[in-house]
Design an enzyme around this catalytic site. Sequence first.
Site, PDB file in Angstrom:
ATOM      1  CE1 TYR A  41       1.179   0.600  14.576  1.00 28.58           C
ATOM      2  CE2 TYR A  41       0.993   1.495  16.757  1.00 28.58           C
ATOM      3  CZ  TYR A  41       0.500   0.915  15.680  1.00 28.58           C
ATOM      4  OH  TYR A  41      -0.884   0.168  15.930  1.00 28.58           O
ATOM      5  CB  VAL A  72      -0.941   0.163   1.163  1.00 32.54           C
ATOM      6  CG1 VAL A  72      -2.153  -1.059   1.117  1.00 32.54           C
ATOM      7  CG2 VAL A  72      -0.314   0.104   2.485  1.00 32.54           C
TER       8      VAL A  72
HETATM    9  P1  NDP Z   1      -1.247  -7.978  12.100  1.00 36.63           P
HETATM   10  O1  NDP Z   1       0.236  -7.842  12.064  1.00 36.63           O
HETATM   11  O2  NDP Z   1      -1.892  -9.295  12.383  1.00 36.63           O
HETATM   12  O3  NDP Z   1      -1.723  -7.657  10.487  1.00 36.63           O
HETATM   13  C1  NDP Z   1      -1.189  -6.627   9.585  1.00 36.63           C
HETATM   14  C2  NDP Z   1      -1.868  -6.883   8.086  1.00 36.63           C
HETATM   15  O4  NDP Z   1      -1.087  -5.606   7.398  1.00 36.63           O
HETATM   16  C3  NDP Z   1      -1.276  -8.011   7.359  1.00 36.63           C
HETATM   17  O5  NDP Z   1      -2.300  -8.410   6.529  1.00 36.63           O
HETATM   18  C4  NDP Z   1      -0.186  -7.505   6.658  1.00 36.63           C
HETATM   19  O6  NDP Z   1      -0.055  -8.051   5.319  1.00 36.63           O
HETATM   20  C5  NDP Z   1      -0.666  -6.075   6.218  1.00 36.63           C
HETATM   21  N1  NDP Z   1       0.608  -5.524   5.665  1.00 36.63           N
HETATM   22  C6  NDP Z   1       1.520  -4.943   6.471  1.00 36.63           C
HETATM   23  N2  NDP Z   1       2.298  -4.011   5.638  1.00 36.63           N
HETATM   24  C7  NDP Z   1       1.611  -4.014   4.352  1.00 36.63           C
HETATM   25  C8  NDP Z   1       1.818  -3.289   3.294  1.00 36.63           C
HETATM   26  N3  NDP Z   1       2.808  -2.730   2.830  1.00 36.63           N
HETATM   27  N4  NDP Z   1       1.025  -3.525   2.239  1.00 36.63           N
HETATM   28  C9  NDP Z   1      -0.224  -4.215   2.446  1.00 36.63           C
HETATM   29  N5  NDP Z   1      -0.512  -4.827   3.531  1.00 36.63           N
HETATM   30  C10 NDP Z   1       0.388  -4.624   4.453  1.00 36.63           C
HETATM   31  O7  NDP Z   1      -1.862  -6.655  12.622  1.00 36.63           O
HETATM   32  P2  NDP Z   1      -3.100  -6.298  13.251  1.00 36.63           P
HETATM   33  O8  NDP Z   1      -4.288  -6.946  12.630  1.00 36.63           O
HETATM   34  O9  NDP Z   1      -2.918  -6.077  14.622  1.00 36.63           O
HETATM   35  O10 NDP Z   1      -3.026  -4.521  12.821  1.00 36.63           O
HETATM   36  C11 NDP Z   1      -3.854  -4.105  11.928  1.00 36.63           C
HETATM   37  C12 NDP Z   1      -4.032  -2.725  11.957  1.00 36.63           C
HETATM   38  O11 NDP Z   1      -4.539  -2.406  13.294  1.00 36.63           O
HETATM   39  C13 NDP Z   1      -2.722  -1.935  11.874  1.00 36.63           C
HETATM   40  O12 NDP Z   1      -2.822  -0.820  11.268  1.00 36.63           O
HETATM   41  C14 NDP Z   1      -2.212  -1.743  13.301  1.00 36.63           C
HETATM   42  O13 NDP Z   1      -1.419  -0.759  13.335  1.00 36.63           O
HETATM   43  C15 NDP Z   1      -3.788  -1.406  13.907  1.00 36.63           C
HETATM   44  N6  NDP Z   1      -3.853  -1.717  15.303  1.00 36.63           N
HETATM   45  C16 NDP Z   1      -3.622  -2.840  16.056  1.00 36.63           C
HETATM   46  C17 NDP Z   1      -3.712  -2.982  17.284  1.00 36.63           C
HETATM   47  C18 NDP Z   1      -3.221  -4.251  17.924  1.00 36.63           C
HETATM   48  O14 NDP Z   1      -3.042  -4.294  19.245  1.00 36.63           O
HETATM   49  N7  NDP Z   1      -3.324  -5.168  17.230  1.00 36.63           N
HETATM   50  C19 NDP Z   1      -3.901  -1.641  18.113  1.00 36.63           C
HETATM   51  C20 NDP Z   1      -4.154  -0.529  17.434  1.00 36.63           C
HETATM   52  C21 NDP Z   1      -3.989  -0.455  16.348  1.00 36.63           C
HETATM   53  P3  NDP Z   1       0.967  -9.305   5.100  1.00 36.63           P
HETATM   54  O15 NDP Z   1       1.028 -10.169   6.113  1.00 36.63           O
HETATM   55  O16 NDP Z   1       0.593  -9.638   3.841  1.00 36.63           O
HETATM   56  O17 NDP Z   1       2.216  -8.650   4.830  1.00 36.63           O
END
Ligand code: NDP
Length: 245
Positions: free
Chosen positions: A156, A64
């Site tokens: 972050y 992205v």
């Molecule tokens: P995960 O690490 O479980 O999942 C992250 C997702 O983002 C994966 O599907 C990964 O895809 C994708 N991703 C990472 N980099 C890219 C990229 N450059 N282009 C496209 N996709 C990308 O994280 P979470 O589900 O926990 O987090 C999801 C969102 O929620 C994030 O924005 C995080 O900052 C936010 N968040 C999470 C919290 C938590 O406690 N977990 C708290 C607050 C916010 P792939 O594996 O294919 O690279």
Amino acid sequence: MEKLKTVLITGASKGIGKACAIEFAKLGYNIVINYNTSEQPALELKNELEKKYKIKTLTIQCNVGVEQDVISMVNQAINTFNSIDILINNAGICYDEPFEEKTVEHFMNTIQTNLLGTFLVSKYVSKNMLNNHFGKIINISSTSGLSEFSPFSMDYNASKAGIISLTHDLAIQLQPYINVNAIAPGWIDTEMNKDLSTDFLNNEKEKTLVKYIAKPEEVAKLAIFLSSDDARYLNSEVITLDGGR
Ligand code: NDP
């Protein structure tokens, strides 16, 4: 008959993005599953959703933070489903490391994925939404973007604060038919937190008023509400979902 709506979810291969895909699938939406590196989990999710909920899905590899990737992804999604009605900007990364060890590479990767990625996907998807006079954009920020958090993730935290600013500006820019809101989750039980110690997470859990760490489905259900007609008057808002810390 009302047209079937399409939702594009960035970072849908796991965690919160995957939970969003499942909740939207239950409602019969067409789903664009974006992933970056996790091809196998994304394909497994596609198969599961199509089989269980009899919906149409499309998996697209796209970083992205790379403009050409985003343009291709959006074109492919629109060629397949004609429109993108809902966008969940969820893809995100986090490096948890001491200040002295933070590198330009890590800092820039974080800003590129989390902040620039949200900007780029919104930019190209909103063209289609503007044409259709309809759209809902939901940005996944974090409580770390709202107040003091940990210097270990200062890049972050800055990216998540930036997403809040983007949310307000996009809401103004894309008025009146497109709603743009952000969700700021606290701790959510996903792979992103897999390296944190149990002691640390138990301590964080105790700081919430509900004494548990939420499952990704709870974020997904809020995203469903924000994308519904019932939330039409909710715009340019940041909703904290952190158990009342
Ligand atoms: P995960 O690490 O479980 O999942 C992250 C997702 O983002 C994966 O599907 C990964 O895809 C994708 N991703 C990472 N980099 C890219 C990229 N450059 N282009 C496209 N996709 C990308 O994280 P979470 O589900 O926990 O987090 C999801 C969102 O929620 C994030 O924005 C995080 O900052 C936010 N968040 C999470 C919290 C938590 O406690 N977990 C708290 C607050 C916010 P792939 O594996 O294919 O690279």
